[in-house]
Design a protein around this motif. Structure first.
Motif, PDB file in Angstrom:
ATOM      1  N   ARG A 141       0.852  -1.183   0.000  1.00  0.00           N
ATOM      2  CA  ARG A 141       0.000   0.000   0.000  1.00  0.00           C
ATOM      3  C   ARG A 141       0.887   1.231   0.000  1.00  0.00           C
ATOM      4  NH1 ARG A 141      -1.379  -0.380   5.101  1.00  0.00           N
ATOM      5  NH2 ARG A 141      -3.024   1.195   5.194  1.00  0.00           N
ATOM      6  N   PHE A 143       0.876   5.769   0.009  1.00  0.00           N
ATOM      7  CA  PHE A 143       0.047   6.931   0.291  1.00  0.00           C
ATOM      8  C   PHE A 143       0.797   8.209  -0.029  1.00  0.00           C
ATOM      9  CE2 PHE A 143       2.356   6.398   4.252  1.00  0.00           C
ATOM     10  CZ  PHE A 143       2.577   7.698   4.722  1.00  0.00           C
ATOM     11  N   THR A 152      -3.303  12.784   4.944  1.00  0.00           N
ATOM     12  CA  THR A 152      -3.200  11.931   3.769  1.00  0.00           C
ATOM     13  C   THR A 152      -4.223  12.389   2.746  1.00  0.00           C
ATOM     14  OG1 THR A 152      -2.597  10.047   5.167  1.00  0.00           O
ATOM     15  CG2 THR A 152      -3.307   9.545   2.922  1.00  0.00           C
ATOM     16  N   LEU A 155      -4.555   7.254  -0.758  1.00  0.00           N
ATOM     17  CA  LEU A 155      -4.116   5.955  -0.261  1.00  0.00           C
ATOM     18  C   LEU A 155      -4.466   4.944  -1.326  1.00  0.00           C
ATOM     19  CD1 LEU A 155      -3.091   4.102   2.096  1.00  0.00           C
ATOM     20  CD2 LEU A 155      -5.502   3.942   2.811  1.00  0.00           C
ATOM     21  N   HIS A 175      -1.096   5.814   8.750  1.00  0.00           N
ATOM     22  CA  HIS A 175      -0.900   4.945   7.582  1.00  0.00           C
ATOM     23  C   HIS A 175       0.507   4.352   7.573  1.00  0.00           C
ATOM     24  CE1 HIS A 175      -4.471   7.077   5.593  1.00  0.00           C
ATOM     25  NE2 HIS A 175      -4.815   5.816   5.759  1.00  0.00           N
TER      26      HIS A 175
END
Length: 227
Positions: A141, A143, A152, A155, A175
């Motif tokens: 993942r 971001f 953020t 994402l 995150h």
């Protein structure tokens, strides 16, 4: 594997509750109109992004639903009082399970969450960030933090990887702690979310989208905000 094509999920609160710190930023302009304009310009830029196959807006507000639906986004009704992260999880569930492959290309569903307060967003910058995820390490993942570095704005997750959104106060740190990896690109329009009047002024200097530009009196660059 074909080129990644993304489903971008954009959660939008009911307008009367959205962007509370921005209330009063434009004297004479109803707050709900400004909140709607921010969302409309964000969705419009995402729709214009060549890497995006579909924009899915999760909202319980009928005015938002009508505006983004007319622009070409898919609208998913939000669940009552679900909260931002629950709305995102709901949208991702719909994106992944409703249809054989909503993202197209035969390579699974690439899903990204995008905040609804990016009125200066350039499609090319969003495309660059999504490309960095699509060509990066598998199963990770990624971001994009906001301009101050604490929040953020984007994402993103490859197929088979839970998005696991942690939006809220200090979401960049949340995150990062959850295992997501920050993307280092500059992308000023992607990082310039708008929470305050000062943020809106910064976004105006980058070049606003047509809806927000019309409210502020700043002449917008037009759909797609070319670089």
């Amino acid at each position: 594997m074909g080129q990644a094509r993304w489903v971008v999920v954009v959660p939008v609160k009911r307008l009367r509750a959205a962007k509370s710190r921005l209330r009063g930023a434009l004297p004479g302009v109803p707050h709900e109109e400004l909140a709607l304009a921010l969302a409309a310009d964000t969705v419009g830029a995402a729709l214009a992004c060549p890497a995006v196959a579909e924009v899915l807006v999760v909202t319980a507000d009928p005015q938002v639903a009508a505006a983004v639906g007319a622009a070409g986004a898919r609208v998913v009704p939000d669940r009552p009082d679900s909260g931002l992260n629950a709305a995102l999880r709901h949208g991702v569930d719909v994106a992944v399970t409703d249809g054989d492959d909503p993202a197209g290309g035969g390579c699974g569903t690439w899903v990204a969450a995008l905040t609804a307060d990016l009125p200066a967003l350039r499609p090319a910058e969003l495309a660059a960030a999504l490309h960095a995820v699509g060509t990066g390490p598998a199963g990770v993942r990624r971001f994009v933090s906001d301009a101050p570095g604490t929040g953020t704005t984007l994402l993103a997750a490859p197929p088979g990887v839970p998005l696991d959104p942690r939006f809220g106060v200090d979401s960049a740190a949340a995150h990062l702690t959850s295992g997501a990896v920050p993307l280092p690109g500059g992308w000023p329009s992607l990082r310039r979310d708008v929470d305050t009047a000062a943020d809106l002024a910064d976004a105006a200097r980058l070049g606003l989208g047509p809806a927000t530009g019309a409210l502020t009196g700043v002449v917008p660059a037009g759909p797609g905000r070319p670089d």
